[in-house]
Every structure is written in structure tokens, then in C-alpha cells.
Scaffold this motif. Structure first.
Motif, PDB file in Angstrom:
ATOM      1  N   TRP A  58       0.801  -1.216   0.000  1.00  0.00           N
ATOM      2  CA  TRP A  58       0.000   0.000   0.000  1.00  0.00           C
ATOM      3  C   TRP A  58       0.839   1.274   0.000  1.00  0.00           C
ATOM      4  O   TRP A  58       0.292   2.369   0.079  1.00  0.00           O
ATOM      5  N   ASN A  59       2.157   1.095  -0.058  1.00  0.00           N
ATOM      6  CA  ASN A  59       3.086   2.233  -0.170  1.00  0.00           C
ATOM      7  C   ASN A  59       2.854   3.274   0.923  1.00  0.00           C
ATOM      8  O   ASN A  59       2.717   4.476   0.655  1.00  0.00           O
ATOM      9  N   TRP A  60       2.831   2.807   2.154  1.00  0.00           N
ATOM     10  CA  TRP A  60       2.607   3.713   3.278  1.00  0.00           C
ATOM     11  C   TRP A  60       3.707   4.768   3.405  1.00  0.00           C
ATOM     12  O   TRP A  60       3.454   5.868   3.903  1.00  0.00           O
ATOM     13  N   SER A  61       4.908   4.431   2.989  1.00  0.00           N
ATOM     14  CA  SER A  61       6.013   5.359   3.168  1.00  0.00           C
ATOM     15  C   SER A  61       5.846   6.639   2.355  1.00  0.00           C
ATOM     16  O   SER A  61       6.547   7.625   2.592  1.00  0.00           O
ATOM     17  N   SER A  62       4.930   6.639   1.380  1.00  0.00           N
ATOM     18  CA  SER A  62       4.683   7.845   0.589  1.00  0.00           C
ATOM     19  C   SER A  62       3.643   8.755   1.236  1.00  0.00           C
ATOM     20  O   SER A  62       3.387   9.852   0.736  1.00  0.00           O
ATOM     21  N   LEU A 119      13.217   6.245   4.444  1.00  0.00           N
ATOM     22  CA  LEU A 119      14.462   6.818   3.930  1.00  0.00           C
ATOM     23  C   LEU A 119      14.847   6.196   2.594  1.00  0.00           C
ATOM     24  O   LEU A 119      15.342   6.877   1.690  1.00  0.00           O
ATOM     25  N   GLU A 120      14.621   4.883   2.448  1.00  0.00           N
ATOM     26  CA  GLU A 120      14.924   4.214   1.182  1.00  0.00           C
ATOM     27  C   GLU A 120      14.039   4.755   0.055  1.00  0.00           C
ATOM     28  O   GLU A 120      14.513   4.971  -1.058  1.00  0.00           O
ATOM     29  N   GLN A 121      12.749   4.970   0.356  1.00  0.00           N
ATOM     30  CA  GLN A 121      11.848   5.499  -0.652  1.00  0.00           C
ATOM     31  C   GLN A 121      12.252   6.915  -1.052  1.00  0.00           C
ATOM     32  O   GLN A 121      12.174   7.288  -2.226  1.00  0.00           O
ATOM     33  N   THR A 122      12.679   7.698  -0.062  1.00  0.00           N
ATOM     34  CA  THR A 122      13.132   9.054  -0.355  1.00  0.00           C
ATOM     35  C   THR A 122      14.369   9.025  -1.241  1.00  0.00           C
ATOM     36  O   THR A 122      14.485   9.801  -2.197  1.00  0.00           O
TER      37      THR A 122
END
Length: 359
Positions: free
Chosen positions: A61-65, A133-136
Motif C-alpha cells: 500500500w506504499n505507506w512510506s509515501s 528513507l529508502e523510498q526518499t
């Protein structure tokens, strides 16, 4: 070690240490019991399963965004839900005992839930922060790659704009030789073919050796001398240490062409073109001097400036960033001077093409 292997290693070691931290003191106080030992192993496996399920959810669900407040709320609630599941599974399964824990001693039960919640929250926060942090970092990587792709597309467009401009001038220079001097016409055709070949290759290469670019300039000047004869004098002086320096293809030819068109061609008695190269403070300095005076026709808003001078500045910026520069100015009353500074390498960061994978 791959990130996937690191992840599972940390999962197994982390949950084993956490459960053993509570199980070992119990054994030291009450003695070893196989049932409790099996319960400890079940809790290790259960903790791994629940937290791994959380990992799958946050990635699917791509919560990190999400915005940080929304992400934080989901983490806290998820930890509470998983803590409740851990507490319920660890309670006796018969209804009577469960009712006793829920009704007669609710604070003890919810304290037990809170204990699991803190452990799970610590794990979830660690993983969520890392994943965020990885997604960023991945988003920054994609922005850089997009910028580099746009710059490369711009460079190709700028290079393609140069081709017809010098071709027409070269054909006009060689046309008069066909009947007057066939031998010179053959030489001129060879020189023109060299220029056209380099022009075609320019669309495929970002940079070329300076010596190759100088040969193109010399072929062009020789063709122009057919038209201007003694009215055009030229000189090329290249420092031997600079001949392998990388420069944008067809860039110098464009500047020389600009100098002839707006300088030498307008002088009644003709003029000169001088090209020199040297290394100054680890930067390649190319100087082009030609007869003439700067006028409004050589501004970046004119036809010549738009295709020639403006393109030179833009191509240098695209390839080298702030490390390169171009300027043209009136050196004295009768001489125009162009200076090109080229660093040893582009300032654009070099990014590995390998996919950035998170845990």
C-alpha cells in the motif's frame, strides 16, 4: 550479503533475543519446562510472521509515501493490533480463563498487551523509518535520472540544429570549384565529407577529442578559403597537452563559422581567424579570435546567436554544469574574442543503473 538475507537474519536474531530475554530469567527462577520452551519458540515464529505481514502491507500500500502524521497513526494502530493478537494467542484458549483475564483482571491483561505493543512498535518504527528513507533515496535517484535524460535529450536537439547550418555554407564554398579547378573540387568534397561524417557522429557522441574537432575546423576553414581566398587568413595553435581533452562535437566549428560570417565576411579587406588551446588551472581554455565587431546580430536572441552562440552556452551547461563557461567580447577595436572553458569531467553525478531495493 544481500538486503533480503540481512532482513531475515535480523528478524530471526531480533525476535530470538527478545523472547529469550524474558524466557531465560523465567527458567532461572522456576526451572526448565518443555511447554514454556515450546511457547517461546512459537512466540519467536509468531513475531516474525506478524512483523513480516506488516512489511508486506506497508510495501503493497506504499505507506512510506504518506504524510508523516498519517504514517505515524498507521504505525501506532498496527502495533496495537499486532500486540493484541500476540497477547490473545498467549492467553489460555478456554473461554473461562479468557473471561477471567478480560473481566476480573482487565488491567493485567491490557498491561500484557502494552508490553507486546512496545516491542512491536520499536520494530515497526525501525523498519518504517528505514523504508521511508529508502523510498526518499529512490525518489531522489529517479529525479536525477529524469534530469539526466532531459539533459541528454536537450543535447541531442542542440546538436541536430547545427547540421544543416554548416552544410549549406560548405556547399556554397565548394560549388565554384567544380568547373574552375576539379582537383581542388575533389579535395573540397573530401573535406566536406569529413565534416558531414563528424556531424553525423556528433548525434551519437557527447564529446570528442579536441584534435578531432580541430581537424573538422581546419577542413571547414579550407573550404571557406576557397570562397574568400586571400581575404581569409587563419592560424590554429594547439597545446599538445590539450589534444586529447574531451569537448562537445562541432562546437568549435560553429564558433569559427560565426566569426567568419559576422566578422571576416563584413570586413572590406578580409580578416583573420585564430584558434588556440591551453590548460589553465586544470581547465581547458580555448580562445578564438577573429576580425570584426560585436553587433546586435550576435546577441542570443538573433538567428545566429540562437543557433550558434546560444547553443554553445547551453551545450556546455548540459554536459558540464557550472564547471564550463563560454563568453564572447570585443577584445579591441577590430578583434572579437571568444573563450570556452571546459573541465575534465561533467558535474552531473554518475548513478549506478542497478535498481535500489529496500528490505
Amino acid at each position: 550479503m544481500s538486503k533480503r538475507r540481512i532482513y531475515w537474519t535480523l528478524q530471526i536474531i531480533g525476535w530470538s533475543v527478545l523472547i529469550m530475554f524474558e524466557y531465560v530469567p523465567y527458567v532461572l527462577e522456576y526451572g526448565f519446562d518443555w511447554d514454556n520452551f515450546y511457547n517461546a519458540l512459537i512466540n519467536i515464529v509468531l513475531g516474525i510472521i506478524l512483523t513480516h505481514t506488516y512489511r508486506l502491507v506497508i510495501r503493497k500500500w506504499n505507506w512510506s509515501s504518506l504524510p508523516l502524521p498519517s504514517l505515524g497513526f498507521r504505525v501506532v494502530v498496527s502495533a496495537l493490533v499486532l500486540g493484541l493478537i500476540m497477547a490473545l494467542i498467549n492467553q489460555p484458549l478456554d473461554r473461562h480463563t479468557l473471561e477471567q483475564n478480560l473481566l476480573d483482571q482487565p488491567l493485567v491483561f491490557w498491561g500484557y498487551v502494552l508490553s507486546w505493543w512496545k516491542s512491536l512498535l520499536a520494530w515497526m518504527l525501525s523498519y518504517t523509518v528505514y523504508h521511508y528513507l529508502e523510498q526518499t533515496r529512490l525518489a531522489d535517484y529517479e529525479k536525477i535520472m529524469l534530469t539526466m535524460s532531459m539533459r541528454e535529450a536537450e543535447a541531442k536537439v542542440l546538436r541536430s540544429q547545427l547540421n544543416p547550418h554548416f552544410t549549406f555554407n560548405a556547399l556554397n564554398s565548394i560549388r565554384a570549384l567544380v568547373y574552375e579547378d576539379p582537383a581542388k573540387a575533389q579535395i573540397g568534397i573530401t573535406q566536406l565529407s569529413n565534416i558531414l561524417r563528424n556531424s553525423l557522429l556528433a548525434d551519437r557522441r557527447k564529446t570528442v577529442d579536441l584534435q578531432e574537432e580541430l581537424r573538422t575546423v581546419e577542413d571547414y576553414l579550407e573550404l571557406e578559403k576557397v570562397r574568400y581566398e586571400d581575404r581569409l587568413q587563419y592560424k590554429i595553435l594547439a597545446d599538445p597537452h590539450t589534444v586529447y581533452w574531451q569537448v562537445p562535437p562541432m562546437m568549435l566549428q560553429t564558433l569559427v563559422e560565426n566569426g567568419i560570417k559576422h566578422g571576416v565576411a563584413k570586413e572590406m579587406g578580409g580578416g583573420f581567424v585564430e584558434l588556440s588551446s591551453e590548460i589553465v588551472d586544470d581547465v581547458l581554455l580555448i580562445i578564438i579570435r577573429n576580425s570584426g565587431r560585436l553587433t546586435s546580430t550576435e546577441s542570443t536572441s538573433s538567428e545566429s546567436g540562437g543557433v550558434g552562440l546560444k547553443n554553445t552556452a547551453e551545450r556546455l551547461s548540459v554536459l558540464y554544469g557550472k564547471g564550463a563557461s563560454f563568453r564572447i567580447f570585443q577584445e579591441d577595436e577590430k578583434t572579437v574574442r571568444s573563450e570556452v572553458r571546459v573541465p575534465t569531467m561533467s558535474e552531473n553525478p554518475v548513478i549506478s543503473a542497478k535498481e535500489i531495493r529496500s528490505f
